[in-house]
Design a protein around this motif. Sequence first.
Motif, PDB file in Angstrom:
ATOM      1  N   ALA A  51      51.717  -4.475 -48.644  1.00 46.99           N
ATOM      2  CA  ALA A  51      53.186  -5.258 -48.750  1.00 46.99           C
ATOM      3  C   ALA A  51      53.900  -4.807 -47.609  1.00 46.99           C
ATOM      4  CB  ALA A  51      53.481  -5.201 -50.105  1.00 46.99           C
ATOM      5  N   ALA A  52      53.910  -3.631 -47.141  1.00 45.09           N
ATOM      6  CA  ALA A  52      54.854  -3.196 -46.257  1.00 45.09           C
ATOM      7  C   ALA A  52      54.573  -3.831 -44.859  1.00 45.09           C
ATOM      8  CB  ALA A  52      54.808  -1.850 -46.019  1.00 45.09           C
ATOM      9  N   ARG A  53      53.315  -4.181 -44.665  1.00 41.46           N
ATOM     10  CA  ARG A  53      52.865  -4.585 -43.509  1.00 41.46           C
ATOM     11  C   ARG A  53      53.198  -6.397 -43.299  1.00 41.46           C
ATOM     12  NH1 ARG A  53      51.591  -0.442 -40.803  1.00 41.46           N
ATOM     13  NH2 ARG A  53      50.422   1.184 -41.765  1.00 41.46           N
ATOM     14  N   ALA A  54      53.104  -6.808 -44.594  1.00 45.14           N
ATOM     15  CA  ALA A  54      53.065  -8.181 -44.765  1.00 45.14           C
ATOM     16  C   ALA A  54      54.347  -8.882 -44.912  1.00 45.14           C
ATOM     17  CB  ALA A  54      52.298  -8.594 -46.033  1.00 45.14           C
ATOM     18  N   VAL A  55      55.536  -8.035 -45.588  1.00 46.82           N
ATOM     19  CA  VAL A  55      56.685  -8.506 -45.881  1.00 46.82           C
ATOM     20  C   VAL A  55      57.387  -9.044 -44.538  1.00 46.82           C
ATOM     21  CG1 VAL A  55      58.100  -6.228 -45.989  1.00 46.82           C
ATOM     22  CG2 VAL A  55      58.758  -8.222 -47.234  1.00 46.82           C
ATOM     23  N   LEU A  88      62.785 -12.638 -49.226  1.00 49.70           N
ATOM     24  CA  LEU A  88      61.686 -11.582 -48.949  1.00 49.70           C
ATOM     25  C   LEU A  88      60.297 -12.259 -49.054  1.00 49.70           C
ATOM     26  CD1 LEU A  88      62.895  -8.301 -49.947  1.00 49.70           C
ATOM     27  CD2 LEU A  88      62.749  -9.216 -47.505  1.00 49.70           C
ATOM     28  N   ASP A  89      59.537 -12.366 -48.249  1.00 48.14           N
ATOM     29  CA  ASP A  89      58.207 -13.211 -48.633  1.00 48.14           C
ATOM     30  C   ASP A  89      57.101 -12.659 -47.415  1.00 48.14           C
ATOM     31  OD1 ASP A  89      56.092 -14.826 -49.478  1.00 48.14           O
ATOM     32  OD2 ASP A  89      57.514 -16.350 -49.836  1.00 48.14           O
ATOM     33  N   THR A  90      55.889 -13.073 -47.744  1.00 48.51           N
ATOM     34  CA  THR A  90      54.979 -12.721 -46.499  1.00 48.51           C
ATOM     35  C   THR A  90      54.681 -13.814 -45.197  1.00 48.51           C
ATOM     36  OG1 THR A  90      53.320 -13.953 -48.028  1.00 48.51           O
ATOM     37  CG2 THR A  90      53.632 -11.442 -48.318  1.00 48.51           C
ATOM     38  N   ASN A 144      71.372 -11.360 -53.755  1.00 47.36           N
ATOM     39  CA  ASN A 144      70.328 -10.647 -53.343  1.00 47.36           C
ATOM     40  C   ASN A 144      69.002 -11.353 -53.560  1.00 47.36           C
ATOM     41  OD1 ASN A 144      69.752  -9.505 -55.934  1.00 47.36           O
ATOM     42  ND2 ASN A 144      71.333  -8.128 -55.568  1.00 47.36           N
ATOM     43  N   VAL A 145      67.871 -10.558 -53.212  1.00 54.63           N
ATOM     44  CA  VAL A 145      66.573 -11.458 -53.457  1.00 54.63           C
ATOM     45  C   VAL A 145      66.186 -11.150 -54.974  1.00 54.63           C
ATOM     46  CG1 VAL A 145      64.172 -11.192 -53.033  1.00 54.63           C
ATOM     47  CG2 VAL A 145      65.845 -10.838 -51.217  1.00 54.63           C
ATOM     48  N   GLY A 146      66.776 -10.169 -55.679  1.00 60.50           N
ATOM     49  CA  GLY A 146      66.654  -9.944 -56.971  1.00 60.50           C
ATOM     50  C   GLY A 146      67.217 -11.137 -57.820  1.00 60.50           C
ATOM     51  N   TRP A 191      64.780 -14.292 -57.444  1.00 61.50           N
ATOM     52  CA  TRP A 191      63.774 -14.125 -58.183  1.00 61.50           C
ATOM     53  C   TRP A 191      64.015 -14.340 -59.690  1.00 61.50           C
ATOM     54  CZ3 TRP A 191      60.697  -8.869 -56.782  1.00 61.50           C
ATOM     55  CH2 TRP A 191      60.096  -8.765 -55.380  1.00 61.50           C
TER      56      TRP A 191
END
Lengths: 198, 198
Positions: free
Chosen positions: A50-54, A63-65, A87-89, A92
């Motif tokens: 997830a850290a590398r894809a975000v 925030l997405d991939t 915010n992103v929350g 969502w």
Amino acid sequence: MSGRGEIDRLVTLLGRLPGLGPRSARRAALALLRQPHARMLPLAQAMEQAARAVRTCSTCGNLDTTDPCAICADPTRDAGLVCVVENVGDLWALERAGVHRGVYQVLGGTLSALSGIGPDDLNVQPLLDRIAQGGVREVILALGATVEGATTMHWLHERLARFDIKISRVGQGVPVGGALDVLDDGTLAAAIMARRPA
Amino acid sequence: MSGRGEIDRLVTLLGRLPGLGPRSARRAALALLRQPHARMLPLAQAMEQAARAVRTCSTCGNLDTTDPCAICADPTRDAGLVCVVENVGDLWALERAGVHRGVYQVLGGTLSALSGIGPDDLNVQPLLDRIAQGGVREVILALGATVEGATTMHWLHERLARFDIKISRVGQGVPVGGALDVLDDGTLAAAIMARRPA
């Protein structure tokens, strides 16, 4: 408890997650340590992936991939209807509720003198660009019913007033399923002000 | 919310940690996603290192990065005084309090017909071996004041009675700092039974 640096470090880092205090961080660490291969390694790998894809969507701030994010890239969504969230929350939450068929603009915060967040810290320019390019019909301000949220909505309203678009804000009042006698005075006042013909 | 498999997977796995529900898992995931390099990768690496380093002590059942664990290997601790606890979390609690100068035996559970945990499921043999080899002077039964804890203490007491060692159990009563009027009847009864000359 010397000689167990890895375990202490795990407890410390887990304890920095929001919602986890020292006590629940220890419980979580123990649950992971009991099943290092079945639970801890999969979570570690999920985090690394997830850290590398975000990515942060350069259009809306989600925030997405992918960039643009899946919402901005979805041709079935109404790009002319932009919902502004803090915010992103919040994004969502609205997506889980499935109540918004348009796109978003994630500010990344609200104006707050206390936290030192000023207009330049908010992710507004992409919204202004989208409006300037035409195609935005309506902006829904969906910020929290707090002092900071109200301040930010007021400020945004002023910045958007020069454009020929509709500006609306989310309704305030009694939460669905909520009893009146547990609500605060501010919410009750807002509910009375926002009364509609029955 | 299609097309964000890595993010969904992270939220799902975080939500399986004890103490984290779906809501707090999303909050934790967002906090990590906002700082993938500063927060998420260090935690992922700490988990991987801990998963690869963790060992169950073959002497006492503690979780540590060495076997025997740092407590069993510590020559300054009294190996003749063994404190029996249900799980590693209890051991950690006693260590934080710094109230036990001896060593431990971690049972890994308590007898429970409901959970299907029988005598064979408890990690007792290493304790019996240690006693048989001599050198154990006293066993402190530090199990919870629950039905399962009491059952397990009774059963352990029977198994240990044939050895010439002292068997004790932790005291029961009013928690330090606790008010009487909020305690349950069982604790109050135990506190009266365990009364001492003032």
